[in-house]
Design a protein around this motif. Structure first.
Motif, mmCIF file in Angstrom:
data_model
loop_
_atom_site.group_PDB
_atom_site.id
_atom_site.type_symbol
_atom_site.label_atom_id
_atom_site.label_comp_id
_atom_site.label_asym_id
_atom_site.label_seq_id
_atom_site.Cartn_x
_atom_site.Cartn_y
_atom_site.Cartn_z
ATOM 1 N N UNK A 1 0.816 -1.213 0.000
ATOM 2 C CA UNK A 1 0.000 0.000 0.000
ATOM 3 C C UNK A 1 0.851 1.264 0.000
ATOM 4 N N UNK A 2 1.761 1.350 0.974
ATOM 5 C CA UNK A 2 2.503 2.595 1.195
ATOM 6 C C UNK A 2 3.547 2.839 0.119
ATOM 7 N N UNK A 3 4.299 1.795 -0.222
ATOM 8 C CA UNK A 3 5.438 1.979 -1.118
ATOM 9 C C UNK A 3 5.078 1.874 -2.589
ATOM 10 N N UNK A 4 3.956 1.241 -2.903
ATOM 11 C CA UNK A 4 3.663 0.979 -4.321
ATOM 12 C C UNK A 4 2.325 1.569 -4.743
ATOM 13 N N UNK A 5 1.229 1.011 -4.258
ATOM 14 C CA UNK A 5 -0.070 1.371 -4.824
ATOM 15 C C UNK A 5 -0.507 2.790 -4.488
ATOM 16 N N UNK A 6 -0.173 3.284 -3.292
ATOM 17 C CA UNK A 6 -0.564 4.666 -2.968
ATOM 18 C C UNK A 6 0.182 5.670 -3.834
ATOM 19 N N UNK A 7 1.376 5.335 -4.242
ATOM 20 C CA UNK A 7 2.169 6.235 -5.093
ATOM 21 C C UNK A 7 1.704 6.201 -6.544
ATOM 22 N N UNK A 8 0.999 5.138 -6.895
ATOM 23 C CA UNK A 8 0.577 4.965 -8.295
ATOM 24 C C UNK A 8 -0.938 5.003 -8.440
ATOM 25 N N UNK A 9 -1.620 5.561 -7.440
ATOM 26 C CA UNK A 9 -3.080 5.510 -7.415
ATOM 27 C C UNK A 9 -3.736 6.291 -8.544
ATOM 28 N N UNK A 10 -3.032 7.245 -9.131
ATOM 29 C CA UNK A 10 -3.618 8.048 -10.205
ATOM 30 C C UNK A 10 -3.530 7.357 -11.557
ATOM 31 N N UNK A 11 -2.838 6.246 -11.612
ATOM 32 C CA UNK A 11 -2.719 5.530 -12.871
ATOM 33 C C UNK A 11 -3.981 4.696 -13.125
ATOM 34 N N UNK A 12 -4.252 4.342 -14.385
ATOM 35 C CA UNK A 12 -5.433 3.508 -14.685
ATOM 36 C C UNK A 12 -5.338 2.147 -14.004
ATOM 37 N N UNK A 13 -6.506 1.523 -13.804
ATOM 38 C CA UNK A 13 -6.546 0.231 -13.123
ATOM 39 C C UNK A 13 -5.740 -0.822 -13.862
ATOM 40 N N UNK A 14 -5.701 -0.749 -15.187
ATOM 41 C CA UNK A 14 -4.950 -1.758 -15.944
ATOM 42 C C UNK A 14 -3.459 -1.660 -15.620
ATOM 43 N N UNK A 15 -2.976 -0.440 -15.364
ATOM 44 C CA UNK A 15 -1.567 -0.272 -14.983
ATOM 45 C C UNK A 15 -1.307 -0.896 -13.614
ATOM 46 N N UNK A 16 -2.243 -0.685 -12.681
ATOM 47 C CA UNK A 16 -2.105 -1.281 -11.355
ATOM 48 C C UNK A 16 -2.177 -2.803 -11.434
ATOM 49 N N UNK A 17 -3.011 -3.300 -12.332
ATOM 50 C CA UNK A 17 -3.099 -4.746 -12.535
ATOM 51 C C UNK A 17 -1.760 -5.311 -12.996
ATOM 52 N N UNK A 18 -1.137 -4.643 -13.961
ATOM 53 C CA UNK A 18 0.163 -5.099 -14.475
ATOM 54 C C UNK A 18 1.220 -5.036 -13.378
ATOM 55 N N UNK A 19 1.172 -3.974 -12.570
ATOM 56 C CA UNK A 19 2.136 -3.844 -11.472
ATOM 57 C C UNK A 19 1.953 -4.975 -10.459
ATOM 58 N N UNK A 20 0.697 -5.301 -10.143
ATOM 59 C CA UNK A 20 0.463 -6.381 -9.181
ATOM 60 C C UNK A 20 0.942 -7.722 -9.738
ATOM 61 N N UNK A 21 0.779 -7.934 -11.036
ATOM 62 C CA UNK A 21 1.290 -9.166 -11.650
ATOM 63 C C UNK A 21 2.820 -9.196 -11.612
#
Length: 284
Positions: free
Chosen positions: A76-96
């Motif tokens: 949450x703190x180091x990754x997703x909160x910093x990238x929260x403005x990106x589209x969901x597909x980008x977050x999906x790729x990051x999680x993969x």
């Protein structure tokens, strides 16, 4: 009857992982495919702690769950909160990408051999010809208790009500002064903690591997999709149902396709009821 018992034991693990993922997805709106990695860490770490430091079983399990919570907060703190403005597909790729990186590091550290945490209760009850390991009973009631506790937390505590507000309308919640970033981290921590409990219990009853995270995450997503997004008790029931589908499918069709039956069942559910089996209860 034996298939019923087997399915409920396995399904309770899926329920815990699914309930944790429901919380994260509802509050943070992140498709976190790395949700299986806290399960894997909490399953593998106790084995190492007991082997290297002769640590008591209970303490090793607790530290495994703590490590899972820490991993979720890091996400949450180091990754997703910093990238929260990106589209969901980008977050999906990051999680993969997180899945690939963490599982690769885990295989380097632990290898890919199956193992099981020693010291779990080995008593087996026989009831009408059905074998019921005491550990399976513990798993089921631990999963039930954790779900009850989470439901009470969400309904009756101030942080829980704030999370419900964020799940309903994150923008309005932010305008009302709710510290969104803090509660995002809390949701990740609690959700990953539930995943960690699932991993710790899993390692006491079944063989675990350092590469298991991706498979568990997929099953958790199956659970929350056919249960209905946002439903805590729907996810709990969905996990049990998935366990039963796999158990009966392996028994009556083929054990080699055990992991396939859940996807087939998911497809059938979505064709008949696209919103999920328990979508009307999605306010919990």
């Amino acid at each position: 009857m034996q298939d019923l018992v087997n399915g409920l034991a396995q399904g309770a693990i899926y329920s815990l992982a699914g309930v944790g993922l429901v919380l994260i997805f509802s509050v943070v709106r992140v498709p976190n495919f790395a949700h299986g990695e806290p399960v894997m860490v909490a399953a593998m770490l106790p084995v190492t702690l007991m082997a290297l430091f002769n640590m008591p079983l209970a303490l090793a399990l607790v530290l495994g769950v703590v490590a899972a919570i820490a991993l979720g907060i890091f996400f949450s703190v180091a990754i997703f909160s910093r990238l929260s403005k990106y589209p969901e597909v980008s977050l999906l790729i990051i999680s993969l990408a997180l899945v690939v990186m963490i599982s690769s590091l885990a295989v380097m550290f632990w290898g890919d051999a199956a193992r099981q945490t020693p010291g779990s209760p080995s008593t087996v009850l026989n009831w009408g010809g059905v074998r019921i390991p005491v550990m399976w009973i513990i798993i089921f009631f631990m999963a039930l208790a954790a779900t009850v506790a989470l439901d009470a937390f969400i309904r009756y505590t101030t942080p829980g009500r704030a999370m419900r507000a964020m799940a309903l309308n994150p923008f309005a919640a932010k305008l009302m002064g709710i510290p969104v970033a803090r509660y995002h981290a809390l949701a990740f921590g609690i959700g990953s903690g539930l995943a960690g409990v699932a991993g710790a219990l899993f390692s006491l009853a079944f063989a675990v591997q350092s590469s298991m995270g991706a498979a568990i995450a997929l099953k958790a997503f199956i659970v929350i999709i056919f249960a209905g997004m946002g439903s805590i008790w729907g996810a709990f029931a969905g996990g049990l149902l998935l366990g039963l589908v796999e158990s009966y499918g392996a028994s009556y069709l083929s054990s080699g396709y055990r992991d396939t039956f859940g996807f087939i069942f998911l497809l059938g559910v979505l064709l008949i009821k696209p919103n999920g089996l328990f979508a009307r209860r999605a306010n919990g």
